[in-house]
Design an enzyme around this catalytic site. Structure first.
Site, PDB file in Angstrom:
ATOM      1  N   SER A 112       0.864  -1.183   0.000  1.00 19.53           N
ATOM      2  CA  SER A 112       0.000   0.000   0.000  1.00 19.53           C
ATOM      3  C   SER A 112       0.901   1.233   0.000  1.00 19.53           C
ATOM      4  CB  SER A 112      -0.953  -0.006   1.196  1.00 19.53           C
ATOM      5  OG  SER A 112      -0.302  -0.391   2.379  1.00 19.53           O
ATOM      6  N   ASP A 132      -4.133  -0.229  11.906  1.00 21.54           N
ATOM      7  CA  ASP A 132      -3.684   0.493  10.715  1.00 21.54           C
ATOM      8  C   ASP A 132      -4.775   0.283   9.664  1.00 21.54           C
ATOM      9  OD1 ASP A 132      -2.576   1.706   8.560  1.00 21.54           O
ATOM     10  OD2 ASP A 132      -0.881   0.320   8.322  1.00 21.54           O
ATOM     11  N   LYS A 168       9.299   5.062   7.600  1.00 25.61           N
ATOM     12  CA  LYS A 168       9.787   4.007   6.715  1.00 25.61           C
ATOM     13  C   LYS A 168      10.895   4.614   5.869  1.00 25.61           C
ATOM     14  CE  LYS A 168       5.248   1.760   6.030  1.00 25.61           C
ATOM     15  NZ  LYS A 168       4.020   1.864   5.218  1.00 25.61           N
ATOM     16  N   GLU A 218      -3.702   4.256  12.760  1.00 26.58           N
ATOM     17  CA  GLU A 218      -2.821   4.711  11.675  1.00 26.58           C
ATOM     18  C   GLU A 218      -3.634   4.857  10.388  1.00 26.58           C
ATOM     19  OE1 GLU A 218       0.604   2.160  11.259  1.00 26.58           O
ATOM     20  OE2 GLU A 218       0.760   2.613   9.128  1.00 26.58           O
TER      21      GLU A 218
HETATM   22  P1  PGA Z   1       3.061  -1.542   3.084  1.00 29.37           P
HETATM   23  O1  PGA Z   1       2.125  -1.459   4.351  1.00 29.37           O
HETATM   24  O2  PGA Z   1       4.436  -1.830   3.487  1.00 29.37           O
HETATM   25  O3  PGA Z   1       2.404  -2.638   2.280  1.00 29.37           O
HETATM   26  O4  PGA Z   1       2.928  -0.215   2.368  1.00 29.37           O
HETATM   27  C1  PGA Z   1       2.574  -1.235   5.650  1.00 29.37           C
HETATM   28  C2  PGA Z   1       1.754  -0.153   6.291  1.00 29.37           C
HETATM   29  O5  PGA Z   1       0.779   0.326   5.675  1.00 29.37           O
HETATM   30  O6  PGA Z   1       2.064   0.284   7.378  1.00 29.37           O
HETATM   31 ZN    ZN Z   2       0.328   1.932   7.257  1.00 30.31          ZN
END
Ligand code: PGA
Ligand code: ZN
Length: 417
Positions: free
Chosen positions: A42, A240, A334, A282
């Protein structure tokens, strides 16, 4: 002080079986270190750009050979001879060499792999643990453990992407994992008793075919109780929503497949908070729906952690917007959303200066690389989100934190929320 003698990248695979980049830095003093970059499902529109060979049929458009070419070519050429201890200069050079706002030319995956590998190589060269080379923090984060998966991370009909537990009262990281372990084992037998699947999803949580968000929450609450803990005091629930995936024409489909108005969606969240011991939500709204964020944050006051993931994408400018408009009170971090370690750390500092909580996070496609565990400790981040106690790429981060806790001995602190 040692210098970079060469940088080489290769294609490896992530936990979803997709190609990803690993870069290896070679130093003149003989040390070498590598970093593997994760990848999300996502993905926010405002994230830094992940360079993939969309036209290459051999890997169905998913290979990263172009990014590898950039590392082996111009990046290696530019950085050879650089002092490995000057992370800031390395990162600034990478940003400048790319020259675009979203790191579209070299790819954030190429850039970050070199940035993180540099930090690891410097730690080896200085003969200090990685966390010590990242920062001066010595705080073990509370795990936000995603124990039931839904949304794009699972094949079931759960709307919300992640149902998470957080052992708020744990006094050590070891204790935090013990609590999570006990609850997960109870949850597994509860699912078994109901003939529901105990197969795990992308992030190690169970992905049973439950019919509603409420059913997922209720079964977690029962597991917490059966494990001998009190929900809301010992352990809180966190969600989340990943609402980007549930947003269309100003409406949300958070509680069922039917899209409802923003007002009704906010009402739904307030009802959930009233009914259940939920302490953190989240991405309750989509990435550009700022007013919705501002409204909910005001309504829950400081009692509930409102976390911006796709909203902030680890980006300083977007976080500043959020701070000014009071659009949240925590940020998910991230590193691959922004593309260098220096920028990641700057965002964390900005968050802390403004009393925002920071949650260091994995991606749904991840690897055996445990950099984020060290990052969480070094930056005194209060929480880490790296999946459930299953799948080696998730557990590797927890195991790394257990080792750091041992290594720190008496100087260790446990995060509080
Ligand atoms: P993703 O999801 O690494 O698939 O983007 C993790 C999150 O939404 O926290
Ligand atoms: Zn997330």
């Amino acid at each position: 002080m040692s210098k970079i003698s060469n940088i080489k990248a290769r294609q490896v695979f992530d936990s979803r079986g997709n190609p990803t980049i690993e870069s290896e830095i070679y130093l003149e003093d003989g040390n070498k270190a590598s970093a593997i970059i994760p990848s999300g499902a996502s993905v926010g529109t405002h994230e830094a750009f992940e360079l993939r060979d969309v036209e290459n049929k051999k890997y169905l458009g998913k290979s990263v050979l172009k990014a590898i070419g950039k590392v082996n070519g111009e990046i290696s050429k530019e950085l050879t001879g650089f002092d490995i201890e000057d992370q800031k200069k390395i990162d600034e050079t990478l940003i400048k060499l790319d020259g675009t706002k979203q790191k579209k030319r070299l790819g954030a995956n190429a850039i970050l792999s070199v940035s993180l590998a540099s930090c690891k190589a410097a730690a080896l060269s200085k003969k200090i643990p990685l966390f010590e080379n990242i920062g001066s923090g010595k705080t073990l984060p509370l795990p936000l453990m995603n124990i039931i998966n839904g949304g794009t991370h699972a094949n079931n009909s759960l709307r919300i992407q992640e149902f998470i537990m957080r052992p708020d009262k744990a006094k050590t990281f070891k204790e935090a994992l013990n609590i999570c372990f006990l609850v997960i084992q109870k949850l597994k037998s509860l699912l078994n008793d109901k003939n529901l699947s105990t197969n795990v999803g992308d992030e190690g949580g169970f992905a049973p075919s439950l019919a509603s968000n409420e059913q997922a929450i209720e079964i977690i609450l029962t597991a917490i109780e059966r494990a001998g803990f009190k929900a809301g005091t010992d352990i809180s629930l966190c969600l989340d929503v990943a609402a980007n995936e549930l947003f269309k024409e100003k409406k949300y489909a958070v509680n069922s497949s039917k899209f409802i108005s923003l007002e009704k969606t906010i009402e739904y969240y307030l009802d959930l908070i009233k009914k259940y011991p939920i302490k953190s939500i989240e991405d309750p709204f989509s990435e550009d729906d700022w007013n919705a964020w501002i409204n909910l944050t005001k309504l829950v006051n400081k009692d509930i952690q409102i976390v911006g993931d796709d909203l902030f994408v680890t980006n300083k400018e977007r976080l500043l917007n959020g701070i000014k408009s009071k659009a949240a009170n925590a940020i998910l971090v991230k590193p691959n959303q922004i593309g260098t370690l220096t920028e990641t750390i700057e965002v964390i500092h900005l968050a802390h200066q403004n009393s925002y909580k920071t949650i260091i996070s994995h991606r749904s496609g991840d690897s055996e690389d445990t950099f984020i565990a060290d990052l969480a400790v070094a930056t005194n981040s209060s929480q880490i989100k790296t999946g459930s106690l299953a799948r080696s790429e998730r557990v590797a981060k927890y195991n790394r934190l257990l080792r750091i806790e041992d290594e720190l001995g008496n100087s260790v602190k446990m995060a509080k929320v």
